[in-house]
Enzyme design. Structure first.
Site, PDB file in Angstrom:
ATOM      1  N   SER A 188      38.996  16.078 -51.302  1.00  0.00           N
ATOM      2  CA  SER A 188      38.490  14.933 -50.478  1.00  0.00           C
ATOM      3  C   SER A 188      37.625  15.143 -49.576  1.00  0.00           C
ATOM      4  CB  SER A 188      39.626  14.016 -49.988  1.00  0.00           C
ATOM      5  OG  SER A 188      40.300  14.615 -48.966  1.00  0.00           O
ATOM      6  N   MET A 240      41.404  13.934 -41.046  1.00  0.00           N
ATOM      7  CA  MET A 240      39.991  13.380 -40.910  1.00  0.00           C
ATOM      8  C   MET A 240      39.654  12.722 -39.579  1.00  0.00           C
ATOM      9  SD  MET A 240      42.706  12.625 -43.450  1.00  0.00           S
ATOM     10  CE  MET A 240      43.340  10.955 -43.308  1.00  0.00           C
ATOM     11  N   GLY A 241      38.534  12.621 -39.441  1.00  0.00           N
ATOM     12  CA  GLY A 241      38.093  12.286 -37.861  1.00  0.00           C
ATOM     13  C   GLY A 241      38.464  11.112 -37.719  1.00  0.00           C
ATOM     14  N   SER A 294      34.580  18.395 -42.616  1.00  0.00           N
ATOM     15  CA  SER A 294      34.168  17.948 -44.073  1.00  0.00           C
ATOM     16  C   SER A 294      32.785  18.447 -44.587  1.00  0.00           C
ATOM     17  CB  SER A 294      34.060  16.540 -44.123  1.00  0.00           C
ATOM     18  OG  SER A 294      35.564  15.977 -44.014  1.00  0.00           O
ATOM     19  N   CYS A 328      33.638   8.075 -42.480  1.00  0.00           N
ATOM     20  CA  CYS A 328      34.123   9.475 -42.521  1.00  0.00           C
ATOM     21  C   CYS A 328      33.892   9.901 -41.084  1.00  0.00           C
ATOM     22  CB  CYS A 328      33.385  10.431 -43.501  1.00  0.00           C
ATOM     23  SG  CYS A 328      33.889  12.258 -43.114  1.00  0.00           S
ATOM     24  N   LYS A 365      31.514  13.939 -50.735  1.00  0.00           N
ATOM     25  CA  LYS A 365      31.230  12.982 -49.985  1.00  0.00           C
ATOM     26  C   LYS A 365      29.637  12.653 -49.980  1.00  0.00           C
ATOM     27  CE  LYS A 365      34.954  13.898 -46.512  1.00  0.00           C
ATOM     28  NZ  LYS A 365      35.658  12.507 -46.392  1.00  0.00           N
TER      29      LYS A 365
END
Length: 397
Positions: free
Chosen positions: A66, A318-319, A19, A104, A70
């Site tokens: 997405s 995603m993490g 991200s 996140c 952020k």
């Protein structure tokens, strides 16, 4: 006619994991945006370039996905045993909405490096060479993250040979420990398994009754079996993101799962909670070709997982969802665990659209309740640009 000028706000544009986002020190924000509320949301929407009916975020720092829409706020922590507080805002692309309901995990890897570079860590705790241990309070969900940040000659090391599928270039490895990752944010039910079951029958009108593992760990996540919804677990983004009917089905599953988990009071509330919960589907190992063209063999993974984020299939993982995967895999009987072959697993290597990722978790059972003390995974982070972001006067008011 007089036109409003632009103001300048110190900011850093960083990649963390798969991200990237705009990072701010709390004290650098306009005064009205230093506290939660409409002013902060309006500012971050304008910084990122939302809402954008064209879906491109051309007039802002967002990247129209997405993973790239952020924002992050970091400040010194007054909480004992912690260095910094980290607050994450997921900015909607096409709606005037910033979701503060979850973390996140990918950008978590960039918090330690950002904090060190911006003087938010006691210098005595940062070695010139070696590993700096940064104790992060994740304010969205009230959890502790320990970041192990490599240092070289008094500066954060960003280049290296650590490769992360979903990121084009190698970089320095940042190991993250998510302590006691079962989410306990307000409304999350206060338990790792909010329904009290490892596997539930989730009734979803128009779709049917699905076996589901609903877990609060890393981020609230609803796991279903890929074959139960017509997939193999080897899908890439184009197979789902171009299918409007499929996207609607996933959102329906998400809404009914959120209601069952106690995350929302009514189905109408799901529109105000876009970031959480996540929906993921799992399958046993199988060969596939990742989005980069890399061939993944069935022997390279323990389980296949695909996850939805902000209404689309994520390009990697995603993490925070990786934490949920590792946690669920470590607990015998969950859908993730069963797809990975069952039994007690301390770590799994799962296949995602961009490749593979290894995540570990330490799970123990006591008095019939499962507890995960920590989940561990490695990411990388890098400063892409630093300076001042500009927004029209009024965006911060």
């Amino acid at each position: 006619m007089a036109y409003a000028p632009q103001i300048r706000i110190a900011a850093t544009y960083m990649r963390g994991g798969t991200s990237k986002g705009v990072f701010f020190r709390l004290d650098d924000l306009p005064e009205a945006a230093r506290v939660p509320g409409a002013a902060r949301d309006a500012l971050f929407l304008r910084v990122i370039g939302s809402p954008d009916p064209y879906g491109k975020q051309i007039d802002g720092m967002g990247g129209a996905t997405s993973s790239t829409s952020k924002t992050v706020i970091v400040s010194r922590s007054t909480r004992p045993g912690h260095d910094v507080d980290y607050l994450f805002g997921q900015v909607s692309i096409d709606k005037p909405f910033v979701d503060w309901s979850g973390n996140c995990g990918n950008l978590s890897a960039a918090v330690g490096p950002f904090a060190i570079a911006n003087g938010l860590i006691d210098p005595e705790r940062v070695p010139d060479d070696g590993i700096a241990v940064v104790r992060v309070w994740q304010a969205n969900i009230g959890k502790t993250i320990i970041a192990h940040v490599p240092m070289t000659r008094g500066a954060v090391q960003e280049t290296g040979d650590f490769e992360l599928d979903g990121v084009t270039f190698p970089a320095a490895e940042v190991q993250l420990e998510f302590l006691d990752p079962a989410a306990d944010e307000e409304g999350a039910g206060g338990a790792m398994f909010p329904t009290g079951q490892l596997v539930d029958d989730l009734e979803v009108p128009g779709i049917g009754t699905l076996k589901a593992t609903m877990i609060n760990a890393g981020i609230p996540t609803i796991f279903v079996n890929a074959d139960a919804i017509g997939y193999t677990g080897t899908e890439l983004q184009d197979a789902i993101n171009g299918d409007d009917a499929a996207l609607r089905r996933f959102e329906t599953i998400r809404a009914y799962g959120a209601l069952r988990m106690g995350l929302i009071a009514s189905l109408d509330d799901i529109a105000k909670r876009q970031h959480t919960p996540k929906v993921a589907f799992v399958a046993p190992p199988a060969a596939y070709v990742a989005s980069s063209g890399k061939r993944i063999g069935a022997e390279d993974v323990d389980v296949l997982v695909r996850a939805m984020s902000m209404g689309k299939l994520h390009h990697a993982m995603m993490g925070t969802a990786a934490v949920a995967i590792g946690t669920a895999a470590a607990i015998p009987g969950t859908l993730v665990n069963l797809a990975a072959g069952g039994g007690k697993l301390r770590e799994v290597r799962f296949g995602h659209p961009s490749g593979t990722l290894r995540v570990g978790a330490e799970a123990v059972e006591a008095d019939g309740e499962w507890k995960v003390t920590k989940a561990i995974m490695s990411r990388s982070a890098r400063v892409l640009m630093e300076g001042k972001v500009r927004v029209p006067v009024g965006s911060e008011a």
